[in-house]
Design a protein around this motif. Structure first.
Motif, short mmCIF file in Angstrom:
data_model
loop_
_atom_site.label_atom_id
_atom_site.label_comp_id
_atom_site.label_asym_id
_atom_site.label_seq_id
_atom_site.Cartn_x
_atom_site.Cartn_y
_atom_site.Cartn_z
N GLN A 153 18.95 -27.79 -33.09
CA GLN A 153 19.82 -27.34 -31.99
C GLN A 153 20.60 -28.54 -31.45
O GLN A 153 20.43 -28.95 -30.30
CB GLN A 153 18.99 -26.69 -30.89
N PRO A 154 21.46 -29.12 -32.28
CA PRO A 154 22.18 -30.32 -31.86
C PRO A 154 23.06 -30.10 -30.63
O PRO A 154 23.24 -31.02 -29.83
CB PRO A 154 23.01 -30.71 -33.09
N GLU A 155 23.58 -28.89 -30.46
CA GLU A 155 24.41 -28.64 -29.29
C GLU A 155 23.58 -28.69 -28.01
O GLU A 155 24.05 -29.17 -26.97
CB GLU A 155 25.17 -27.32 -29.41
N ALA A 156 22.34 -28.23 -28.07
CA ALA A 156 21.46 -28.31 -26.89
C ALA A 156 21.12 -29.76 -26.59
O ALA A 156 21.18 -30.20 -25.43
CB ALA A 156 20.18 -27.50 -27.13
N ILE A 157 20.79 -30.52 -27.62
CA ILE A 157 20.46 -31.93 -27.43
C ILE A 157 21.66 -32.67 -26.84
O ILE A 157 21.52 -33.45 -25.89
CB ILE A 157 20.00 -32.57 -28.76
N SER A 162 24.05 -35.42 -22.31
CA SER A 162 25.28 -35.63 -21.54
C SER A 162 25.08 -35.46 -20.04
O SER A 162 25.87 -35.97 -19.25
CB SER A 162 26.39 -34.70 -22.02
N ILE A 163 24.00 -34.77 -19.64
CA ILE A 163 23.75 -34.57 -18.20
C ILE A 163 22.56 -35.39 -17.71
O ILE A 163 22.02 -35.12 -16.64
CB ILE A 163 23.61 -33.08 -17.83
N LYS A 194 14.34 -35.73 -17.16
CA LYS A 194 15.38 -36.26 -16.27
C LYS A 194 14.77 -36.48 -14.90
O LYS A 194 14.23 -35.55 -14.30
CB LYS A 194 16.55 -35.29 -16.16
N PRO A 195 14.89 -37.72 -14.39
CA PRO A 195 14.44 -37.95 -13.01
C PRO A 195 15.35 -37.21 -12.04
O PRO A 195 16.57 -37.14 -12.25
CB PRO A 195 14.58 -39.46 -12.82
N LEU A 196 14.77 -36.67 -11.00
CA LEU A 196 15.57 -35.91 -10.02
C LEU A 196 15.75 -36.66 -8.72
O LEU A 196 16.52 -36.23 -7.88
CB LEU A 196 14.90 -34.56 -9.74
#
Length: 166
Positions: free
Chosen positions: A131-135, A140-141, A163-165
């Motif tokens: 699922q390269p689009e998910a990765i 990117s975020i 991801k740290p929040l």
């Protein structure tokens, strides 16, 4: 609760909301064929263990969100589940007709907002190497690769992120 995010409306729903179920079924129909040969390589015992690993207990879901387009059509889904002491992103899916217009980013931003509201210091997620689009989206975020965490270690295609929040 309903929130607006640019051209999208985000709606909190129950896990078993019929629209959420339909979007998860569409996700399964799209993604499952990518991994068919991977799963076919496992014997019945390992396949059964993997089915348990990937099962989502509805009682563990703390938030589920739909993204609704301007016509009122649900075009995306994502959820948060309690996994040990952490919150895990589950079942992120956007209908192909709505891709490339920010729906997945809106969903992820909403999950992050909800997680912060629940006191989470970070979010974790698992996706697969097919699922390269998910990765690409996750990276990117601001999500970064982490060691594969339970219960996904048995699946060789697992890729985990956090991801740290705060």
């Amino acid at each position: 609760m309903t929130a607006s995010h640019a051209t999208w409306v985000l709606e909190s729903v129950e896990w078993d909301d019929r629209r959420a179920v339909a979007l998860r079924e569409a996700m399964d129909a799209e993604v499952s064929p990518r991994y068919a040969e991977v799963f076919a390589a496992f014997d019945a015992e390992v396949a059964a263990l993997l089915a348990e690993d990937f099962a989502v207990d509805p009682a563990s879901i703390v938030d589920a969100v739909l993204v609704i387009d301007a016509s009122g059509e649900p075009v995306g889904h994502a959820a948060l589940r309690a996994l040990g002491d952490e919150l895990e992103v589950k079942r992120v899916y956007v209908d192909p007709r709505a891709r490339g217009r920010g729906a997945s980013r809106a969903l992820m931003a909403e999950l992050e907002r909800l997680a912060r509201g629940r006191g989470a210091d970070r979010l974790i997620l698992q996706t697969g190497d097919r699922q390269p689009e998910a990765i690409a989206l996750y990276e990117s975020i601001g999500y970064r690769a982490v060691e594969v965490f339970p219960p996904y270690q048995r699946f060789p295609s697992s890729r985990c992120f956090a991801k740290p929040l705060r």
